[in-house]
Design an enzyme around this catalytic site. Structure first.
Site, PDB file in Angstrom:
ATOM      1  N   LEU A 141     -17.828  -1.980   0.140  1.00 46.39           N
ATOM      2  CA  LEU A 141     -18.663  -1.080  -0.651  1.00 46.39           C
ATOM      3  C   LEU A 141     -18.317  -1.150  -2.137  1.00 46.39           C
ATOM      4  CD1 LEU A 141     -18.861   2.070   1.656  1.00 46.39           C
ATOM      5  CD2 LEU A 141     -20.622   0.346   1.236  1.00 46.39           C
ATOM      6  N   SER A 144     -13.204  -4.520   0.512  1.00 42.89           N
ATOM      7  CA  SER A 144     -14.062  -3.935  -0.532  1.00 42.89           C
ATOM      8  C   SER A 144     -15.545  -4.108  -0.204  1.00 42.89           C
ATOM      9  CB  SER A 144     -13.757  -4.553  -1.903  1.00 42.89           C
ATOM     10  OG  SER A 144     -12.499  -4.144  -2.366  1.00 42.89           O
ATOM     11  N   THR A 187     -22.432   2.824  -2.742  1.00 41.92           N
ATOM     12  CA  THR A 187     -22.992   4.072  -2.199  1.00 41.92           C
ATOM     13  C   THR A 187     -23.992   4.687  -3.171  1.00 41.92           C
ATOM     14  OG1 THR A 187     -21.311   5.523  -3.195  1.00 41.92           O
ATOM     15  CG2 THR A 187     -20.796   4.528  -1.030  1.00 41.92           C
ATOM     16  N   GLY A 188     -23.921   4.271  -4.417  1.00 41.72           N
ATOM     17  CA  GLY A 188     -24.792   4.824  -5.449  1.00 41.72           C
ATOM     18  C   GLY A 188     -24.211   6.020  -6.177  1.00 41.72           C
ATOM     19  N   LYS A 189     -23.013   6.449  -5.811  1.00 41.18           N
ATOM     20  CA  LYS A 189     -22.487   7.691  -6.376  1.00 41.18           C
ATOM     21  C   LYS A 189     -22.046   7.554  -7.834  1.00 41.18           C
ATOM     22  CE  LYS A 189     -17.798   7.178  -4.426  1.00 41.18           C
ATOM     23  NZ  LYS A 189     -16.833   7.792  -3.485  1.00 41.18           N
ATOM     24  N   TYR A 229       0.819  -1.213   0.000  1.00 36.76           N
ATOM     25  CA  TYR A 229       0.000   0.000   0.000  1.00 36.76           C
ATOM     26  C   TYR A 229       0.852   1.261   0.000  1.00 36.76           C
ATOM     27  CZ  TYR A 229      -4.012  -2.952   1.347  1.00 36.76           C
ATOM     28  OH  TYR A 229      -5.005  -3.891   1.393  1.00 36.76           O
ATOM     29  N   PHE A 238     -15.513  -0.656  -3.926  1.00 39.69           N
ATOM     30  CA  PHE A 238     -14.830   0.560  -4.399  1.00 39.69           C
ATOM     31  C   PHE A 238     -15.768   1.769  -4.407  1.00 39.69           C
ATOM     32  CE2 PHE A 238     -11.998  -2.366  -7.171  1.00 39.69           C
ATOM     33  CZ  PHE A 238     -11.257  -2.711  -6.066  1.00 39.69           C
ATOM     34  N   GLY A 239     -16.746   1.780  -3.516  1.00 41.85           N
ATOM     35  CA  GLY A 239     -17.670   2.908  -3.428  1.00 41.85           C
ATOM     36  C   GLY A 239     -18.889   2.785  -4.318  1.00 41.85           C
TER      37      GLY A 239
END
Length: 349
Positions: free
Chosen positions: A239, A237, A245-247, A53, A241-242
Site C-alpha cells: 500500500l 509495502s 488508501t488515499g488518506k 524491526y 506506506f498507506g
C-alpha cells in the site's frame, strides 16, 4: 484464505502474509498479539519479521518486534501453525541505515550471520525459523528508492558464495528450514542460483521486494525468475506506506499516519506518485470499492506473488487488508489500472 507454494518447497503459505515492522514502535505488545490472533483466525500463516524491526530503526527499540512474536508463540503454543520468517541486516551503505546493530558490523559473513540468527531465535523463543532472509545485499545496489545502479566500487563485500555457505550450515544445523533474499536484483538472484548449483548448496526460495501499484519494477526483470525458477515474490509495502488508501491525498496528514509521524517515509509522496494515486483511488471509489482492497487485490492476482505482506497499526485496517483476498478485479478495472500505469509508470520505485 488462499495459499501458494513457497518456492520449490512443500510449504503452503497464505496469499496474505502478516508484516510486523510497526510492532514495538507504533504498536504495543498487546496490539501485536491481537493482530496475530486475528490473522491466524483468518487463515494467515506467514509471519514476516526482521532483526532490525521495528521501523524506524532505533537502538532502544531494536528487536522488540521479534520479542513480541516470541512472547505470543510462548503464550499461544502455535509455533507449528505458522510459517515464521525473519531477516538479517546487511552492511551499512546508505545514509538512512543506522549502525546500532552489532556496532555496525553487519557484513553478511559467518560471524555476523551466526550472531544474528542466534539472537533472533532467542527473541522469537523458538529453535528454528522457516525462512531466513538477507534483508539487503552485501553490495551497493539500487534499493530503498534509489534510482539507477549506483556504479560504486565498494571497499569490501562478502562474496555471495561465502554467504550462501554460511546459510547452508544454518540449514544443516536445523536453525533454518529455507533461505531467501530481500531488496535484491536480477543479477543478484542469478548469482545465488549459480552458486547453489555450482557448490551444491540450498537454493533461495523467495525474494522479498517492494511491489505496489506505484512500484511495479519487479515485473520487468525479476518476475521471469519467479516463472522459471519458482522464486516467488513476498511483496512488501503493497500500500506504499498507506499512500494507496488515499488518506494522504490533497496534502492530508492524519496525525497517526506513518508519513505524518516519520519524515523518512516520504518515498511514495512525490508529485507523480500523488497523481497516480489519485487516479487509482478514483477508479476504486467510482465502483464503490475500497482503494486499499483494490490495490491489494491487484497484487494478489499476480502469478509471481507468493504472499502479499500487509501491515497495519489498527486492527480494523488489518481486517480490511486481509479481506482483500476475496476481491476479484474485473477486466474493466484491470484495464483501467493498466491505463493509469502506462500513463505514469512506477512513479515511486
Amino acid at each position: 484464505m488462499k495459499y501458494r507454494k513457497l518456492g520449490r518447497t512443500d510449504i503452503d503459505v497464505s496469499l496474505i502474509g502478516l508484516g510486523t515492522m510497526t510492532w514495538g514502535e507504533q504498536n504495543s505488545e498487546q496490539e501485536a498479539h491481537e493482530q496475530l490472533d486475528y490473522a491466524l483466525s483468518q487463515g494467515v500463516n506467514l509471519i514476516d519479521a526482521a532483526e532490525m524491526y521495528p521501523v524506524p530503526p532505533k537502538p532502544e527499540t531494536q528487536g522488540r518486534t521479534e520479542a513480541y512474536i516470541g512472547s505470543w508463540l510462548k503464550r499461544s503454543g502455535k509455533r507449528s501453525e505458522v510459517v515464521l520468517a525473519t531477516k538479517v541486516v546487511g552492511p551499512l551503505r546508505q545514509a538512512h541505515q543506522k549502525g546500532h546493530i552489532r556496532d555496525g558490523k553487519t557484513s553478511l559473513d559467518r560471524a555476523n550471520i551466526t550472531a544474528a540468527i542466534d539472537t533472533s531465535l532467542k527473541r522469537l523463543q523458538t529453535d528454528y525459523v522457516d525462512l531466513y532472509q538477507l534483508h539487503w545485499p552485501d553490495r551497493s545496489t539500487a534499493t530503498f528508492g534509489r534510482l539507477g545502479y549506483p556504479w560504486i566500487e565498494d571497499e569490501s563485500t562478502v562474496p555471495i558464495e561465502e554467504t550462501l555457505s554460511v546459510l547452508a550450515d544454518l540449514v544443516k544445523a536445523g536453525k533454518v528450514r529455507h533461505i531467501g533474499v530481500s531488496n535484491e536484483t536480477p543479477w543478484g538472484v542469478a548469482q545465488f542460483l549459480r552458486a547453489s548449483e555450482k557448490l551444491g548448496l540450498p537454493r533461495i526460495v523467495s525474494i522479498q521486494n517492494p511491489y505496489s501499484l506505484l512500484n511495479r519494477t519487479f515485473e520487468t526483470g525479476l518476475s521471469e525468475f519467479s516463472h522459471y525458477e519458482q522464486i516467488g515474490l513476498l511483496a512488501y509495502s503493497p500500500l506504499a506506506f498507506g499512500v494507496l488508501t488515499g488518506k494522504y491525498l490533497n496534502g492530508a496528514r492524519p496525525a497517526d499516519g506513518r508519513i505524518s509521524l516519520y519524515e523518512r517515509f516520504a518515498r511514495y509522496s512525490n508529485e507523480q506518485a500523488q497523481a497516480a494515486t489519485r487516479d487509482y483511488v478514483h477508479a476504486a471509489r467510482r465502483r464503490g470499492l475500497s482503494p486499499a482492497q483494490v490495490a491489494l487485490a491487484f497484487i494478489n492476482s499476480r502469478p509471481f506473488v507468493t504472499s502479499n505482506l500487509v501491515g497495519a497499526t489498527k486492527l480494523e485496517q488489518l481486517k480490511e487488508n486481509i479481506a482483500s483476498v476475496d476481491l476479484e478485479l474485473d477486466d474493466e478495472l484491470l484495464a483501467e489500472i493498466e491505463h493509469i500505469h502506462q500513463r505514469q509508470p512506477n512513479p515511486a520505485p
